[in-house]
Design a protein around this motif. Sequence first.
Motif, PDB file in Angstrom:
ATOM      1  N   ASP B   8       0.843  -1.189   0.000  1.00 47.65           N
ATOM      2  CA  ASP B   8       0.000   0.000   0.000  1.00 47.65           C
ATOM      3  C   ASP B   8       0.869   1.225   0.000  1.00 47.65           C
ATOM      4  O   ASP B   8       2.060   1.149  -0.209  1.00 47.65           O
ATOM      5  CB  ASP B   8      -0.976  -0.032   1.174  1.00 47.65           C
ATOM      6  N   GLU B   9       0.234   2.335   0.231  1.00 48.20           N
ATOM      7  CA  GLU B   9       0.924   3.573  -0.093  1.00 48.20           C
ATOM      8  C   GLU B   9       2.274   3.743   0.546  1.00 48.20           C
ATOM      9  O   GLU B   9       3.239   4.085  -0.074  1.00 48.20           O
ATOM     10  CB  GLU B   9       0.052   4.753   0.297  1.00 48.20           C
ATOM     11  N   PHE B 137      -9.337  -3.454  -0.435  1.00 42.72           N
ATOM     12  CA  PHE B 137      -9.930  -2.136  -0.665  1.00 42.72           C
ATOM     13  C   PHE B 137     -11.412  -2.121  -0.382  1.00 42.72           C
ATOM     14  O   PHE B 137     -12.031  -1.081  -0.405  1.00 42.72           O
ATOM     15  CB  PHE B 137      -9.637  -1.636  -2.075  1.00 42.72           C
ATOM     16  N   ARG B 138     -11.984  -3.281  -0.118  1.00 39.38           N
ATOM     17  CA  ARG B 138     -13.390  -3.312   0.265  1.00 39.38           C
ATOM     18  C   ARG B 138     -13.572  -3.329   1.778  1.00 39.38           C
ATOM     19  O   ARG B 138     -14.703  -3.358   2.261  1.00 39.38           O
ATOM     20  CB  ARG B 138     -14.091  -4.535  -0.317  1.00 39.38           C
ATOM     21  N   LYS B 139     -12.484  -3.315   2.480  1.00 40.83           N
ATOM     22  CA  LYS B 139     -12.621  -3.348   3.927  1.00 40.83           C
ATOM     23  C   LYS B 139     -12.775  -1.937   4.458  1.00 40.83           C
ATOM     24  O   LYS B 139     -12.739  -0.971   3.731  1.00 40.83           O
ATOM     25  CB  LYS B 139     -11.400  -4.032   4.532  1.00 40.83           C
ATOM     26  N   LEU B 141     -15.279  -0.274   5.661  1.00 40.17           N
ATOM     27  CA  LEU B 141     -16.438   0.516   5.259  1.00 40.17           C
ATOM     28  C   LEU B 141     -17.405   0.668   6.406  1.00 40.17           C
ATOM     29  O   LEU B 141     -18.536   1.042   6.237  1.00 40.17           O
ATOM     30  CB  LEU B 141     -17.153  -0.179   4.090  1.00 40.17           C
ATOM     31  N   LYS B 148     -15.486  10.036   6.248  1.00 44.71           N
ATOM     32  CA  LYS B 148     -14.591   9.308   5.385  1.00 44.71           C
ATOM     33  C   LYS B 148     -14.198   8.025   6.085  1.00 44.71           C
ATOM     34  O   LYS B 148     -13.995   8.002   7.281  1.00 44.71           O
ATOM     35  CB  LYS B 148     -13.339  10.138   5.099  1.00 44.71           C
ATOM     36  N   PRO B 149     -14.085   6.986   5.338  1.00 44.51           N
ATOM     37  CA  PRO B 149     -13.685   5.727   5.980  1.00 44.51           C
ATOM     38  C   PRO B 149     -12.290   5.854   6.558  1.00 44.51           C
ATOM     39  O   PRO B 149     -11.418   6.437   5.943  1.00 44.51           O
ATOM     40  CB  PRO B 149     -13.700   4.705   4.851  1.00 44.51           C
ATOM     41  N   VAL B 157      -7.701   3.586   2.442  1.00 44.43           N
ATOM     42  CA  VAL B 157      -8.638   3.943   1.391  1.00 44.43           C
ATOM     43  C   VAL B 157      -9.357   5.201   1.816  1.00 44.43           C
ATOM     44  O   VAL B 157      -9.877   5.284   2.911  1.00 44.43           O
ATOM     45  CB  VAL B 157      -9.681   2.823   1.238  1.00 44.43           C
ATOM     46  N   GLY B 158      -9.389   6.161   0.966  1.00 43.05           N
ATOM     47  CA  GLY B 158     -10.158   7.358   1.289  1.00 43.05           C
ATOM     48  C   GLY B 158      -9.349   8.412   2.011  1.00 43.05           C
ATOM     49  O   GLY B 158      -9.714   9.566   2.026  1.00 43.05           O
ATOM     50  N   SER B 159      -8.284   8.021   2.624  1.00 41.43           N
ATOM     51  CA  SER B 159      -7.483   9.033   3.295  1.00 41.43           C
ATOM     52  C   SER B 159      -6.837   9.907   2.248  1.00 41.43           C
ATOM     53  O   SER B 159      -6.230   9.423   1.312  1.00 41.43           O
ATOM     54  CB  SER B 159      -6.435   8.344   4.151  1.00 41.43           C
ATOM     55  N   LYS B 160      -7.001  11.166   2.397  1.00 48.82           N
ATOM     56  CA  LYS B 160      -6.513  12.037   1.342  1.00 48.82           C
ATOM     57  C   LYS B 160      -5.156  12.631   1.651  1.00 48.82           C
ATOM     58  O   LYS B 160      -4.710  13.527   0.990  1.00 48.82           O
ATOM     59  CB  LYS B 160      -7.522  13.155   1.099  1.00 48.82           C
TER      60      LYS B 160
END
Lengths: 642, 299
Positions: B8-9, B137-139, B141, B148-149, B157-160
Amino acid sequence: MSEDEELPDLGGGSTRSSNSTAVSGGGGDHNYVSPSPDQVLENVLENVLCFLTSRRDRNAASLVCKSWYRAEALTRSELFIGNCYSVSPRRVTNRFRLVKAIAIKGKPRFSDFSLLPPDWGAHFGPWLSAMSRSYRALEKLYLKRMSVTDDDLSFAAQSFPILKELVMVCCEGFGTGGLAIVASGCREIRVLELMDSDVGDDEADWISCFPDNVTCLESFVFDCVEAPINFEALERLVARSPSLKKLRLNCYISIGQLYRLMIRAPQLTHLGTGSFSPLEIVAQGEQELNYFSAFAACKSLICLSGFREIIPDYLSAIYPVCGNLTSLNLSYANINAEQLKPVICLCHKLQTFWVLDSVSDEGLQAVSAACKDLRELRVFPVQALEDAEGPVSEVGLLAISEGCRKLQSILYFCQRMTNAAVVAMSKNCLDLVVFRLCIMGRHRPDHITGEPMDEGFGAIVKNCKKLTRLAVSGLLTDRAFSYIGQYGKLLRTLSVAFAGNTDLGLKYLLEGCPKLQKLEIRDSPFGDSALFAGLHHYYNMRFLWMSSCKVTRQGCEEIARQLPGLVVEVITRDREENETSEYVDTLYMYRSLDGPRADAPRLMVRPSLMICGKHCTSTECRFSIARSLDFTLSVWVPCISR
Amino acid sequence: MKGYSRKDEGCPRLLDLIPKEKERLTKSAEEKKTRHGSSEEKQLELRLGPPNGDWTIKNKNISREKDHESLLPFGYFSPWSSSSGTTPFLQAHGQLKESSQPNPAKTAVPNSSSSSSSAQKRTAPTPVVGWPPIRSFRKNLANGSSSKPVSELQNAVGSKISSEKPIENSPKSLLVKINMDGVPIGRKVDLKEHDSYEKLSFAVDELFRGLLAAQSNFSAVGIKNDEDGGKAITGLLDGSGEYTLVYEDNEGDRLLIGDVPWHMFVSSVKRLRVLKSSELPTLSRGRKHGKLSLDTSPK
């Protein structure tokens, strides 16, 4: 939109080779001869074979005789490689000379769930090297579960100047830097789709790298790219892409930005809506954009997805298009039944629906009432845990089975289920081709009767005569497998987890299912004798995966010995000296024309030598295994000469 | 059952070192990762999951071992312990004492028949790798849709927030990202491999020379990938070349290379950039705080 498609839509047709009598591009090993009657026949054949598009038909045609084999090889323009290790790239490019479209699949599906080491393989590089020499006119490239680097993308952009379609599903190893190269280098690109892939954020402004002139983009899908993008550049890109029909945005696009894009592209047919929430919460009384009218203007919209961070209040904006939708993906939208109902009751043409279980049984009842044409349903869990609250259950499944009689494919995650509901579905939905039920608690029986789930799954295989794909769960005894073996005659793909009692279970499958291609099993008590029961069939399969079962090293070796055309990969977790396990952790085996792969991590493969990693005392072992290596990958090569 | 962490990132990608240095890589006992490079050149490195960390969902204690990236999504139960002898499953059992599962999931389920009796009480089960079979990526939620998740590990996921940090590996390697103006593909360089600015400059030249050549090939018609590798990138350190090497420190400032002793540089550097010399404001050399007031927006 469905995952794990067997055959990507590569388009039909193949090129006619009109000059095959003369120096043919493909038959390089033939000397030039004047046309003989046989040659004339081949000409005719090639022109006729153009009309064969299905690869299975072509495979059959190629087996008729050498002449047909040659003709078919020269005219096949679409290739499908189901397992990138089943054949070497060189062998493929030697046989097929005129390929315009290729699909390559790499890792087995369980790699999606962290069951395979990273860097296990499936590198695109070797394929790219071969293709860059032989398939410079490549137009379509489809990769699934492959490891692709930025350099690969760069090289691909250079090697395939007329590349029109690039689709990567569940791939990893590259980042936005590589995408930038694709955007700038692939001038003819019409379809650029990244789905469920792990894309690194290199902070490259890749959207700005598309050429400045009008593009021929028809499909642009990047919803899985978890990196901010340059919105102004995207807006300009959309504005200069008049052919754009499919656009799927990532979660960094706010609903306000979505609006701006939609008004520039009312011709869209497929839209992924991004986050579907505003950048900041709009204050009371402040003018909101008229999202409703933006959707109303998109008269061709038939497929909606996205909603990655949805604020449910905004969902009403999509009402204008609901009546036309054939596909709706709300599987990232944590909404309840009350929020779903006003939308779903308008979706009377819906054929594909993906949703979260947050809508509960009640929401599914609403689906059942409204979507009479439903073909595919997927219900994902908000909480992917074994002991969570389960908002959906047999009640929802039953409702769906009663309302959606045309159902062909279902994936259903739940915490509790009954045999009765599954039996009912088997009788109501006779068109079922794909049935995947995941009861998330391991070994969970029918929660009303306490019985194993054998009868439910048995009814599915018995009544759904078109079934080709099945995933089972819950408490299952060997009996369930006897049913599958007895009735699952068309079954090609089967997923088993935490099921069965004895070797008999697997034996039933291997002896009973003649069409079985892909069998993935985890945590089930099947051992060597069950494994041997499939010796007659393994060459017909794409792969067998068994992890945390009761298969031993000796068993694996024996299989490899008896079936030289198989590659038997065993992944064994490294253990300390005093720790032993009789069983291998993971067995992954597949047929291969070219023997074990050379790129297995930390592995040197030589004939007749078994590599054992840390415990290998052979002096011929060239690599020293570092202490930090926590597992060994052994590949058995049979001890007969090849 | 073993698990392998998803990339991941923040996670270390495959190390991109100069492809020629195969011999150095084979003798090294460290884990190095390479992301770029063709498979023939690429060192076959395994990237292992986090050792020792008990990656159960309930467990917040993430032990930092030398080979493990700091941020990994929960739910990835990794059994890879580089030094400890116990399996994480046993560790997990030790930790989650309330679990009454009779069998660790590392082997098959030999007692499934005994566990099949509906009378058996199921208490909190040990989380198992890859189960339920949901892609990562589906976790996460589970939070309300209006927020934001949030991942349990702040990298989600979703963290910007794309955080900028060097890719820590081990005390023996220090990977930092390096980007060059005009080249979309970034690289990583291991600063521990070098002990002077000159060596670093040389490494940078080797990293990007080929990429630069490929870039210019792109704009030409009739694309062919030459093997000549392009012309050397020189003058990185003294401002005399077409490009200049700068770095960003832990305070986010951009500084010219070469002003401080090497070891001080290594301790404060967070990432490197190769910028066009013409676009740098003129700065005098030899001062301590050579800050560049450039627009630091990465885009």
